[in-house]
Scaffold this motif. Structure first.
Motif, PDB file in Angstrom:
ATOM      1  N   ASP A   1       1.935  69.962  49.552  1.00 12.16           N
ATOM      2  CA  ASP A   1       1.395  68.934  48.655  1.00 12.16           C
ATOM      3  C   ASP A   1       2.421  68.538  47.605  1.00 12.16           C
ATOM      4  O   ASP A   1       2.559  67.366  47.273  1.00 12.16           O
TER       5      ASP A   1
ATOM      6  N   SER B   1      -0.988  73.372  51.781  1.00 15.65           N
ATOM      7  CA  SER B   1      -2.377  73.239  52.211  1.00 15.65           C
ATOM      8  C   SER B   1      -2.467  72.939  53.701  1.00 15.65           C
ATOM      9  O   SER B   1      -1.637  72.197  54.259  1.00 15.65           O
TER      10      SER B   1
ATOM     11  N   TYR C   1      -7.048  67.921  43.267  1.00 13.47           N
ATOM     12  CA  TYR C   1      -7.296  67.881  44.702  1.00 13.47           C
ATOM     13  C   TYR C   1      -7.950  66.570  45.115  1.00 13.47           C
ATOM     14  O   TYR C   1      -7.667  66.036  46.180  1.00 13.47           O
TER      15      TYR C   1
ATOM     16  N   CYS D   1     -12.663  65.166  54.276  1.00  7.16           N
ATOM     17  CA  CYS D   1     -11.397  65.888  54.147  1.00  7.16           C
ATOM     18  C   CYS D   1     -11.652  67.331  53.699  1.00  7.16           C
ATOM     19  O   CYS D   1     -12.579  67.601  52.925  1.00  7.16           O
TER      20      CYS D   1
ATOM     21  N   LEU E   1      -9.227  70.699  52.317  1.00  8.69           N
ATOM     22  CA  LEU E   1      -7.942  71.282  51.924  1.00  8.69           C
ATOM     23  C   LEU E   1      -8.142  72.780  51.732  1.00  8.69           C
ATOM     24  O   LEU E   1      -9.058  73.204  51.025  1.00  8.69           O
TER      25      LEU E   1
ATOM     26  N   SER F   1      -4.550  70.716  55.779  1.00  8.58           N
ATOM     27  CA  SER F   1      -5.311  69.519  55.432  1.00  8.58           C
ATOM     28  C   SER F   1      -5.942  68.920  56.670  1.00  8.58           C
ATOM     29  O   SER F   1      -5.283  68.778  57.713  1.00  8.58           O
ATOM     30  N   THR F   2      -7.216  68.593  56.588  1.00 10.45           N
ATOM     31  CA  THR F   2      -7.902  67.906  57.687  1.00 10.45           C
ATOM     32  C   THR F   2      -8.531  66.627  57.164  1.00 10.45           C
ATOM     33  O   THR F   2      -9.064  66.588  56.054  1.00 10.45           O
ATOM     34  N   GLU F   3      -8.432  65.569  57.954  1.00 15.10           N
ATOM     35  CA  GLU F   3      -9.092  64.308  57.634  1.00 15.10           C
ATOM     36  C   GLU F   3      -9.748  63.818  58.913  1.00 15.10           C
ATOM     37  O   GLU F   3      -9.072  63.345  59.826  1.00 15.10           O
TER      38      GLU F   3
END
Length: 393
Positions: free
Chosen positions: A125, A112, A196, A379, A381, A114-116
């Motif tokens: 993952d 993935s 998720y 977040c 994904l 991934s952004t936070e």
């Protein structure tokens, strides 16, 4: 009278006025879980076979004729659903999964972007390899190893989820080894491949896969009642802390359930009780999940001071697409339970889509998910999952 079409098939004159004999196989509301998807490969299939008949299951290739035949054969071999000397019956629409291969080696992974908030990157993952199969009609085995988790020096099997044998005869089951602890809940029982948005409670589940001994009974209506002795859910390595669980799972019509009462030692002689209620309702192309995990210190009992709740829907509008939405709520006051920090009150909410872009390669799945972890933490994904059957026989 003679039917011209029947005579042409058989090559000779046939009496087609014969009356059916007694039923020797009756299957009602058969469900078989798909290996690749979350929905059923076989759904609400019913049929009756009479003595002297040849029953054919026909259709377009890969439309689950094999799943239906194998599951019916599995029920006959293990005697589940036996209601009389000559009739095998499966009723109630219980979701079951027959072991189809003597050996199956499968590799699963999810990658993935991934952004936070303002932080982003690509991550794996999870990546795992699984080996499962059967040793005859009564004995099956399962091994699953996580490849993206380090092996602890104190526990060689710390990255091993499953390593166990299961014996079933006439509806009775005995199994043991490393396996998941029998807590209820659809969320708990789901594979991480399909999760998720995880409740905060899951962050403390280091002992979810542990050393267990199971004794279970499979009933005619598809229900499974399991008694389990295990290491405690609070134990991540060898210790003298134990857990005791009673679990009931199955499916009745549109209602699939996974329910349990559990007692886990957090220290020697000090127990926490879990009541886990996992419910899934099938309404056409939409599934609805409602789950609750209620935790309580036996020494100081109190209601709804420590719990995790989940609500989710999943819509399957097309064969190549799933849409879902989900809300989780984790709450804990000052209670003796190391799973969550004291005074936790976290609500998460999000939604996403899953796509199967290649009809001939259904083991490839794309996903895009947005969720809020609570407060200002947002977040996203987006990535790909893949499940490859490396070898089967």
């Amino acid at each position: 009278p003679h039917d011209h079409f029947v005579c042409r098939i058989c090559g000779r004159v046939m009496d087609v006025d014969a009356k059916p004999a007694d039923a020797i196989l009756k299957v009602e509301n058969l469900h078989v879980l798909s290996k690749l998807y979350k929905h059923d490969a076989v759904k609400n299939v019913s049929f009756t076979a009479h003595a002297g008949e040849i029953l054919c299951i026909a259709g377009i290739q890969v439309h689950a004729q094999g799943n239906t035949a194998q599951e019916a054969s599995f029920m006959i071999q293990d005697g589940s659903g036996l209601t009389g000397p000559d009739i095998q019956e499966s009723t109630g629409g219980a979701a079951t999964q027959a072991v189809e291969d003597k050996i199956l080696v499968q590799l699963k992974g999810r990658l993935s972007l991934s952004t936070e908030n303002d932080v982003f990157g690509v991550k794996c993952d999870f990546l795992r390899i699984m080996v499962k199969g059967n040793l005859g009609s009564e004995l099956s085995y399962l091994f699953r190893q996580r490849l993206n988790k380090a092996i602890s020096n104190s526990d060689f099997l710390s990255a091993t989820d499953y390593l166990y044998l299961c014996w079933i005869r006439n509806g009775w089951e005995l199994s043991g080894g490393k396996h998941y602890i029998e807590c209820g809940g659809m969320e708990y029982n789901a594979t991480s491949y399909d999760l998720y948005i995880r409740p905060v409670f899951f962050n403390g589940l280091g002992g979810m896969y542990n050393y267990v001994v199971n004794a279970a009974r499979h009933f005619n209506d598809g229900e499974r009642l399991c008694l389990q002795i295990s290491n405690s859910l609070y134990s991540t390595s060898f210790s003298n802390l134990l857990g005791y669980s009673v679990n009931l799972s199955g499916r009745q019509g549109i209602w699939q359930h996974n329910l349990s009462v559990n007692f886990f030692e957090r220290s020697k002689g000090a127990f926490n009780q879990y009541v886990c209620l996992g419910n899934r309702f099938f309404t056409g192309a939409v599934n609805w999940d409602l789950g609750l995990v209620h935790r309580m210190d036996i020494g100081s009992p109190s209601l709804f001071k420590d719990f995790s709740a989940v609500a989710k829907f999943k819509w399957h509008p097309y064969d190549w697409m799933d849409v879902f939405g989900k809300v989780t709520w984790d709450y804990k006051e000052d209670v003796q339970d190391p799973m969550l920090p004291d005074w936790t009150n976290t609500v998460q909410a999000g939604a996403g889509c899953e796509f199967y872009p290649f009809k001939d390669y259904p083991f490839i799945r794309l996903h895009c998910v947005y969720f809020n972890r609570g407060g200002d933490v947002n977040c996203i994904l987006a990535g790909m999952s893949c499940a490859l059957d490396i070898f089967k026989r």
